[in-house]
Write an enzyme that holds these catalytic residues in place. Structure first.
Site, short mmCIF file in Angstrom:
data_model
loop_
_atom_site.label_atom_id
_atom_site.label_comp_id
_atom_site.label_asym_id
_atom_site.label_seq_id
_atom_site.Cartn_x
_atom_site.Cartn_y
_atom_site.Cartn_z
N MET A 86 0.76 -1.13 0.10
CA MET A 86 -0.02 0.25 0.06
C MET A 86 1.04 1.38 0.02
O MET A 86 2.15 1.12 0.52
CB MET A 86 -0.90 0.10 1.17
CG MET A 86 -2.07 -1.06 1.27
SD MET A 86 -3.13 -1.09 2.62
CE MET A 86 -4.05 0.60 2.45
N LYS A 112 1.35 2.53 -6.84
CA LYS A 112 0.72 1.58 -7.97
C LYS A 112 -0.44 2.43 -8.77
O LYS A 112 -0.36 2.32 -9.95
CB LYS A 112 0.17 0.36 -7.22
CG LYS A 112 1.02 -0.57 -6.49
CD LYS A 112 0.55 -1.92 -5.83
CE LYS A 112 -0.87 -1.29 -4.89
NZ LYS A 112 -0.74 -0.90 -3.67
N THR A 113 -1.31 2.97 -8.08
CA THR A 113 -2.40 3.70 -8.74
C THR A 113 -1.80 4.63 -9.43
O THR A 113 -2.54 5.11 -10.65
CB THR A 113 -3.58 3.79 -7.73
OG1 THR A 113 -3.82 2.70 -7.01
CG2 THR A 113 -4.58 4.41 -8.46
N GLU A 144 -6.57 -2.43 -8.24
CA GLU A 144 -6.99 -3.15 -7.19
C GLU A 144 -7.32 -4.61 -7.41
O GLU A 144 -8.11 -5.30 -7.07
CB GLU A 144 -8.22 -2.64 -6.41
CG GLU A 144 -8.09 -1.42 -5.68
CD GLU A 144 -7.09 -1.05 -4.69
OE1 GLU A 144 -6.55 -2.07 -4.33
OE2 GLU A 144 -6.76 0.13 -4.38
N GLN A 200 -6.01 -7.38 -6.84
CA GLN A 200 -6.23 -8.47 -5.67
C GLN A 200 -7.34 -8.82 -5.02
O GLN A 200 -7.75 -9.85 -4.83
CB GLN A 200 -5.11 -8.20 -4.42
CG GLN A 200 -5.87 -6.95 -3.53
CD GLN A 200 -5.77 -5.74 -4.23
OE1 GLN A 200 -4.95 -5.13 -5.22
NE2 GLN A 200 -6.17 -4.57 -3.41
N LEU A 247 -10.23 -6.17 4.21
CA LEU A 247 -10.46 -5.02 4.95
C LEU A 247 -10.18 -3.64 4.21
O LEU A 247 -8.84 -3.42 4.39
CB LEU A 247 -9.86 -5.15 6.38
CG LEU A 247 -10.28 -3.97 7.36
CD1 LEU A 247 -11.51 -4.13 7.94
CD2 LEU A 247 -9.22 -3.72 8.53
N GLY A 307 -9.16 -0.02 3.62
CA GLY A 307 -8.46 1.24 4.54
C GLY A 307 -7.54 1.99 4.14
O GLY A 307 -7.07 1.70 2.81
N CYS A 332 9.26 -1.49 5.91
CA CYS A 332 10.32 -2.54 5.53
C CYS A 332 10.31 -3.85 5.92
O CYS A 332 9.57 -4.07 6.90
CB CYS A 332 11.60 -1.91 5.47
SG CYS A 332 12.06 -1.95 7.26
N CYS A 356 11.08 -3.77 9.77
CA CYS A 356 10.09 -3.15 10.86
C CYS A 356 8.85 -3.81 10.76
O CYS A 356 8.05 -3.87 11.70
CB CYS A 356 9.91 -1.78 10.19
SG CYS A 356 11.61 -0.66 10.55
N1 ADP Z 1 4.62 5.88 3.35
C1 ADP Z 1 4.55 6.51 2.31
N2 ADP Z 1 5.40 6.18 1.21
C2 ADP Z 1 5.17 6.41 0.10
N3 ADP Z 1 4.02 7.47 -0.31
C3 ADP Z 1 3.16 7.82 0.53
C4 ADP Z 1 3.27 7.24 1.80
N4 ADP Z 1 1.99 7.60 2.56
C5 ADP Z 1 1.50 8.38 1.81
N5 ADP Z 1 1.87 8.36 0.53
C6 ADP Z 1 1.30 8.72 -0.65
O1 ADP Z 1 0.78 7.83 -1.35
C7 ADP Z 1 0.81 8.18 -2.78
C8 ADP Z 1 0.89 6.87 -3.63
O2 ADP Z 1 -0.65 6.52 -3.67
P1 ADP Z 1 -1.29 5.53 -4.63
O3 ADP Z 1 -0.67 5.44 -5.99
O4 ADP Z 1 -2.58 5.52 -4.35
O5 ADP Z 1 -0.68 4.44 -3.98
P2 ADP Z 1 -1.02 2.67 -3.86
O6 ADP Z 1 -1.95 2.49 -5.11
O7 ADP Z 1 0.10 1.88 -4.27
O8 ADP Z 1 -1.40 2.44 -2.71
C9 ADP Z 1 2.38 8.75 -2.84
O9 ADP Z 1 2.45 9.87 -3.93
C10 ADP Z 1 2.17 9.79 -1.51
O10 ADP Z 1 1.59 10.91 -1.89
C1 LIG Z 2 -3.08 -5.19 2.93
C2 LIG Z 2 -4.40 -5.25 2.78
C3 LIG Z 2 -5.04 -4.23 2.22
N1 LIG Z 2 -6.34 -4.41 2.05
C4 LIG Z 2 -7.15 -3.27 1.18
C5 LIG Z 2 -6.95 -2.12 1.88
C6 LIG Z 2 -7.04 -1.05 0.83
O1 LIG Z 2 -8.61 -0.82 0.68
C7 LIG Z 2 -6.68 -1.77 -0.52
C8 LIG Z 2 -5.26 -1.50 -1.13
O2 LIG Z 2 -5.34 -0.28 -1.65
P1 LIG Z 2 -3.90 0.50 -2.20
O3 LIG Z 2 -4.50 1.18 -3.41
O4 LIG Z 2 -3.09 -0.71 -2.35
O5 LIG Z 2 -3.51 1.30 -1.10
O6 LIG Z 2 -6.76 -3.30 0.07
C9 LIG Z 2 -7.02 -5.22 2.25
O7 LIG Z 2 -8.34 -5.72 2.14
N2 LIG Z 2 -6.24 -6.54 2.88
C10 LIG Z 2 -5.12 -6.58 3.16
O8 LIG Z 2 -4.49 -7.34 3.60
ZN ZN Z 3 11.67 0.12 8.19
#
Ligand code: ADP
Ligand SMILES: Cc1cn([C@H]2C[C@H](O)[C@@H](COP(=O)(O)O)O2)c(=O)[nH]c1=O
Ligand code: ZN
EC number: 2.7.1.21
Length: 199
Positions: A25, A29-30, A96, A98, A173, A175, A184, A187
């Site tokens: 997360m 990716k998005t 999404e 997954q 879930l 969130g 990492c 951690c």
């Molecule tokens: N710990 C973090 N590391 C990197 N980006 C983060 C973090 N927390 C929040 N962000 C924000 O999340 C954005 C990436 O969002 P998004 O593309 O929706 O990610 P994903 O789809 O992988 O969850 C980053 O550009 C940044 O603004």
């Molecule tokens: C790790 C994990 C995540 N999810 C959910 C939480 C978010 O709604 C999405 C992931 O969104 P992102 O664009 O990658 O930030 O998946 C979950 O349902 N179960 C999990 O184990």
């Molecule tokens: Zn760490």
């Protein structure tokens, strides 16, 4: 590894292929999915974007990143629906991934075999660090896999794991920052040990 796709042939010529963008997360990716899809639209390609209907976090209709980048999409319940919407389409985006059923793997193969560029974003691992839904299968059939990383919220290194900070054992879930933090490996393992001790 080529992290970001800037290949003129892949981006603008009709050629079937599967690209997977995976990671934890908040790893971007998005954002990367939206970037590739917007570039395909600038190239006048016919683009169709899908997301699982259950993902209503930021919007019911749009794909939205944590940084509020957005693109219109079609929410669907089952991977089979994708084939109903994709005649005469050059590029298919899926966010999404997954959350979809395993049928998505065959659907993506069929699309690519028919000349469609398929770009998929999804979590490779769930909160337990286990492969999530169809993602391992999609990585296996992909022509290109880009693994992206967030920043570890505890130490600032690259993060590959999504640590759930609330008590729930359900795999799904929905969130954001209130429920998950990217960590990492070191951690994450420490946090899991602490969670066990706090049970
Ligand atoms: N710990 C973090 N590391 C990197 N980006 C983060 C973090 N927390 C929040 N962000 C924000 O999340 C954005 C990436 O969002 P998004 O593309 O929706 O990610 P994903 O789809 O992988 O969850 C980053 O550009 C940044 O603004
Ligand atoms: C790790 C994990 C995540 N999810 C959910 C939480 C978010 O709604 C999405 C992931 O969104 P992102 O664009 O990658 O930030 O998946 C979950 O349902 N179960 C999990 O184990
Ligand atoms: Zn760490």
């Amino acid at each position: 590894m080529v992290l970001f796709s800037e290949d003129q042939i892949h981006e603008t010529k009709m050629r079937g292929r599967i690209e997977v963008i995976c990671g934890s997360m908040f790893s971007g990716k998005t954002e990367e999915l939206i970037r590739r899809l917007k570039r395909a639209k600038y190239a006048k390609q016919r683009v169709e974007i899908f997301k699982p209907a259950i993902d209503v976090r930021y919007s019911e209709e749009n794909v939205v990143s944590h940084d509020s980048n957005t693109i219109a999409s079609t929410p669907i319940d089952s991977s089979a629906s994708i084939l109903l919407f994709t005649s005469e389409i050059d590029v298919v985006g899926i966010d999404e991934a997954q959350f979809f059923d395993d049928g998505l793997i065959d659907v993506c193969n069929q699309l690519a075999n028919n000349g469609v560029r398929v770009i998929i974003a999804g979590l490779d691992m769930d909160f337990k660090g286990k492969p999530f839904g169809p993602m391992p299968g999609l990585c296996a059939i992909a022509d290109e896999v880009s693994k992206v990383h967030a920043i570890c919220m505890k130490c600032g290194q690259l993060a590959s794991f999504s640590h759930r900070t609330v008590k729930s054992d359900k795999q799904v879930l929905l969130g954001e920052t209130a429920e998950y933090e990217p960590l990492c490996r070191t951690c994450y393992n420490r946090a899991i040990e602490e969670d066990k001790n706090n049970l």
